[in-house]
Design an enzyme around this catalytic site. Structure first.
Site, PDB file in Angstrom:
ATOM      1  N   GLY A   1     103.157  53.971  62.375  1.00 59.84           N
ATOM      2  CA  GLY A   1     103.677  54.297  63.709  1.00 59.84           C
ATOM      3  C   GLY A   1     102.577  54.481  64.745  1.00 59.84           C
ATOM      4  O   GLY A   1     102.819  54.307  65.947  1.00 59.84           O
TER       5      GLY A   1
ATOM      6  N   ALA B   1     103.621  57.986  60.926  1.00 63.10           N
ATOM      7  CA  ALA B   1     104.647  59.013  60.702  1.00 63.10           C
ATOM      8  C   ALA B   1     104.105  60.106  59.789  1.00 63.10           C
ATOM      9  O   ALA B   1     103.304  59.831  58.882  1.00 63.10           O
ATOM     10  CB  ALA B   1     105.870  58.370  60.066  1.00 63.10           C
TER      11      ALA B   1
ATOM     12  N   GLU C   1     103.198  50.620  56.120  1.00 65.37           N
ATOM     13  CA  GLU C   1     104.467  51.180  55.620  1.00 65.37           C
ATOM     14  C   GLU C   1     104.869  50.676  54.247  1.00 65.37           C
ATOM     15  O   GLU C   1     105.427  51.412  53.423  1.00 65.37           O
ATOM     16  CB  GLU C   1     105.609  50.881  56.618  1.00 65.37           C
ATOM     17  CG  GLU C   1     105.583  51.697  57.890  1.00 65.37           C
ATOM     18  CD  GLU C   1     104.697  51.124  58.988  1.00 65.37           C
ATOM     19  OE1 GLU C   1     103.884  50.216  58.687  1.00 65.37           O
ATOM     20  OE2 GLU C   1     104.810  51.573  60.125  1.00 65.37           O
TER      21      GLU C   1
ATOM     22  N   GLU D   1     102.000  51.091  65.879  1.00 63.19           N
ATOM     23  CA  GLU D   1     103.178  50.681  66.664  1.00 63.19           C
ATOM     24  C   GLU D   1     103.130  51.281  68.072  1.00 63.19           C
ATOM     25  O   GLU D   1     103.553  50.653  69.042  1.00 63.19           O
ATOM     26  CB  GLU D   1     104.455  51.105  65.943  1.00 63.19           C
ATOM     27  CG  GLU D   1     104.689  50.289  64.674  1.00 63.19           C
ATOM     28  CD  GLU D   1     105.922  50.741  63.923  1.00 63.19           C
ATOM     29  OE1 GLU D   1     105.980  51.938  63.576  1.00 63.19           O
ATOM     30  OE2 GLU D   1     106.824  49.919  63.711  1.00 63.19           O
TER      31      GLU D   1
HETATM   32  N1  COA Z   1     101.307  62.162  57.409  1.00 57.86           N
HETATM   33  C1  COA Z   1     101.028  63.433  57.048  1.00 57.86           C
HETATM   34  N2  COA Z   1      99.797  63.866  56.760  1.00 57.86           N
HETATM   35  C2  COA Z   1      98.787  62.979  56.862  1.00 57.86           C
HETATM   36  C3  COA Z   1      99.003  61.642  57.238  1.00 57.86           C
HETATM   37  C4  COA Z   1     100.335  61.249  57.503  1.00 57.86           C
HETATM   38  N3  COA Z   1     100.637  60.008  57.918  1.00 57.86           N
HETATM   39  N4  COA Z   1      97.817  60.993  57.244  1.00 57.86           N
HETATM   40  C5  COA Z   1      96.889  61.914  56.884  1.00 57.86           C
HETATM   41  N5  COA Z   1      97.484  63.100  56.655  1.00 57.86           N
HETATM   42  C6  COA Z   1      96.835  64.356  56.260  1.00 57.86           C
HETATM   43  C7  COA Z   1      96.378  64.334  54.821  1.00 57.86           C
HETATM   44  O1  COA Z   1      97.438  64.678  53.944  1.00 57.86           O
HETATM   45  C8  COA Z   1      95.288  65.388  54.865  1.00 57.86           C
HETATM   46  O2  COA Z   1      95.893  66.666  54.860  1.00 57.86           O
HETATM   47  P1  COA Z   1      95.235  67.866  53.938  1.00 57.86           P
HETATM   48  O3  COA Z   1      93.890  68.120  54.589  1.00 57.86           O
HETATM   49  O4  COA Z   1      96.201  68.981  54.115  1.00 57.86           O
HETATM   50  O5  COA Z   1      95.131  67.311  52.555  1.00 57.86           O
HETATM   51  C9  COA Z   1      94.671  65.208  56.248  1.00 57.86           C
HETATM   52  O6  COA Z   1      95.654  64.530  57.030  1.00 57.86           O
HETATM   53  C10 COA Z   1      93.417  64.380  56.216  1.00 57.86           C
HETATM   54  O7  COA Z   1      93.749  63.144  55.587  1.00 57.86           O
HETATM   55  P2  COA Z   1      92.929  62.544  54.330  1.00 57.86           P
HETATM   56  O8  COA Z   1      93.820  61.598  53.598  1.00 57.86           O
HETATM   57  O9  COA Z   1      92.313  63.654  53.536  1.00 57.86           O
HETATM   58  O10 COA Z   1      91.774  61.780  55.128  1.00 57.86           O
HETATM   59  P3  COA Z   1      90.992  60.473  54.669  1.00 57.86           P
HETATM   60  O11 COA Z   1      89.919  60.316  55.682  1.00 57.86           O
HETATM   61  O12 COA Z   1      90.629  60.548  53.235  1.00 57.86           O
HETATM   62  O13 COA Z   1      92.049  59.259  54.822  1.00 57.86           O
HETATM   63  C11 COA Z   1      93.780  58.002  55.949  1.00 57.86           C
HETATM   64  C12 COA Z   1      92.577  58.965  56.072  1.00 57.86           C
HETATM   65  C13 COA Z   1      94.385  57.873  57.350  1.00 57.86           C
HETATM   66  C14 COA Z   1      93.306  56.631  55.454  1.00 57.86           C
HETATM   67  C15 COA Z   1      94.799  58.574  54.948  1.00 57.86           C
HETATM   68  O14 COA Z   1      95.073  59.919  55.324  1.00 57.86           O
HETATM   69  C16 COA Z   1      96.093  57.813  54.914  1.00 57.86           C
HETATM   70  O15 COA Z   1      96.188  56.760  54.308  1.00 57.86           O
HETATM   71  N6  COA Z   1      97.155  58.343  55.577  1.00 57.86           N
HETATM   72  C17 COA Z   1      98.451  57.786  55.534  1.00 57.86           C
HETATM   73  C18 COA Z   1      98.555  56.622  56.523  1.00 57.86           C
HETATM   74  C19 COA Z   1      99.900  55.924  56.421  1.00 57.86           C
HETATM   75  O16 COA Z   1     100.281  55.387  55.405  1.00 57.86           O
HETATM   76  N7  COA Z   1     100.643  55.924  57.529  1.00 57.86           N
HETATM   77  C20 COA Z   1     101.894  55.270  57.645  1.00 57.86           C
HETATM   78  C21 COA Z   1     103.000  56.225  57.464  1.00 57.86           C
HETATM   79  S1  COA Z   1     104.563  55.373  57.509  1.00 57.86           S
END
Ligand code: COA
Length: 260
Positions: free
Chosen positions: A111, A66, A134, A114
């Site tokens: 998601g 999400a 989550e 999922e």
């Molecule tokens: N929603 C919104 N933005 C997201 C996102 C999400 N679920 N996952 C990543 N992004 C964005 C980051 O904010 C970042 O944006 P920016 O460049 O404007 O700062 C961009 O995508 C790149 O992500 P970043 O975190 O810098 O990459 P990374 O390689 O260091 O880490 C992840 C990658 C996927 C491990 C990390 O982004 C993450 O943990 N995301 C959340 C995943 C999550 O918890 N999902 C479940 C949601 S309920």
């Protein structure tokens, strides 16, 4: 059909749905959810598509789940009620008679995982990272994860993943049955599409009934599942394609399916 947050292409009986928000690791916003619902609802009635592949654009992520930026806005009760009323796109996927293959490169989180769980076969790259993360955001999986994950990997492993919110790598995902195949990064989409074409070459009605027997049968007590299998197998004995399949075998040639 043109979309904003996804891409849709179809050729030779195989449709490819690509999550297309690479700037945010293909995170799912409201537009993407709505477009996925529309796309899969349309596929239900599209006989020209035999198999569907779902993937994410870019090399880093299938989907990071999400869009967390939407979480920061306070939930207005009316908006929340409206969103609850809508059909979840994963339910629209459940209604799809076509087999759906997930081609997972990089992150499949929340998601995003999922979505992969709502697919029928999962092909992952060797650098894939999968998790229902989550709980780290003080929420729980709400797109079917708490139900589909234990059905795939068992109660203990599902609870371990959901309660820790930890990510696992591709080889562990393969070992626990969370993905069916692991291939080198860079080959995942091509591999999934080759698999899709293999399935698309089968007799169309047999392909659909085979999926229905397994997917619907799993929701039934064994005796009812066996009855469902028997009904579908009996129906298939009445098709032209069944005769064509037998003739082609005896005449040592490739079958020409008509879907009748
Ligand atoms: N929603 C919104 N933005 C997201 C996102 C999400 N679920 N996952 C990543 N992004 C964005 C980051 O904010 C970042 O944006 P920016 O460049 O404007 O700062 C961009 O995508 C790149 O992500 P970043 O975190 O810098 O990459 P990374 O390689 O260091 O880490 C992840 C990658 C996927 C491990 C990390 O982004 C993450 O943990 N995301 C959340 C995943 C999550 O918890 N999902 C479940 C949601 S309920």
């Amino acid at each position: 059909m043109t979309y904003e947050a996804i891409r849709y292409e179809a050729a030779d009986g195989v449709a490819t749905v690509t999550l297309n928000r690479p700037d945010v690791h293909n995170a799912m916003n409201e537009t993407m959810r709505r477009e996925l619902t529309d796309c899969f609802a349309g596929l239900v009635a599209d006989d020209t598509v035999r198999v569907v592949v779902v993937t994410g654009t870019g090399q880093r992520a299938f989907s990071a789940g999400a869009d967390i930026r939407e979480f920061v806005a306070p939930q207005v009760p009316t908006v929340f009620r409206e969103s609850r009323k809508r059909v979840d796109f994963r339910q629209a996927m459940d209604r799809c008679p076509q087999p759906i293959i997930a081609a997972i490169r990089g992150f499949a989180l929340g998601g995003g995982l999922e979505l992969a769980l709502a697919c029928d076969i999962r092909v992952a790259s060797d650098d894939a990272q999968l998790g229902l993360t989550e709980v780290n955001l003080a929420i729980i999986p709400g797109g079917g994860g708490t139900q589909r994950l234990p059905r795939l990997v068992g109660r203990g492993k599902a609870l371990e993943m959901i309660l820790t919110g930890a990510r696992i790598g591709a080889s562990e995902a393969l070992a626990i049955g969370l993905v069916e195949r692991v291939v080198p990064a860079g080959e995942v989409l091509a591999h999934a599409q080759t698999l899709a074409r293999t399935l698309a070459d089968k007799a169309p009605v047999a392909l659909r009934y085979a999926k229905e027997a397994v997917v619907k049968g799993l929701e039934l007590p064994l005796v009812d599942g066996l009855r469902l299998e028997n009904d579908l197998a009996t129906l298939l004995r009445t098709t032209d394609d069944r005769v064509e399949g037998a003739r082609a075998f005896l005449e040592k040639r490739k079958p020409r399916w008509t879907g009748r």
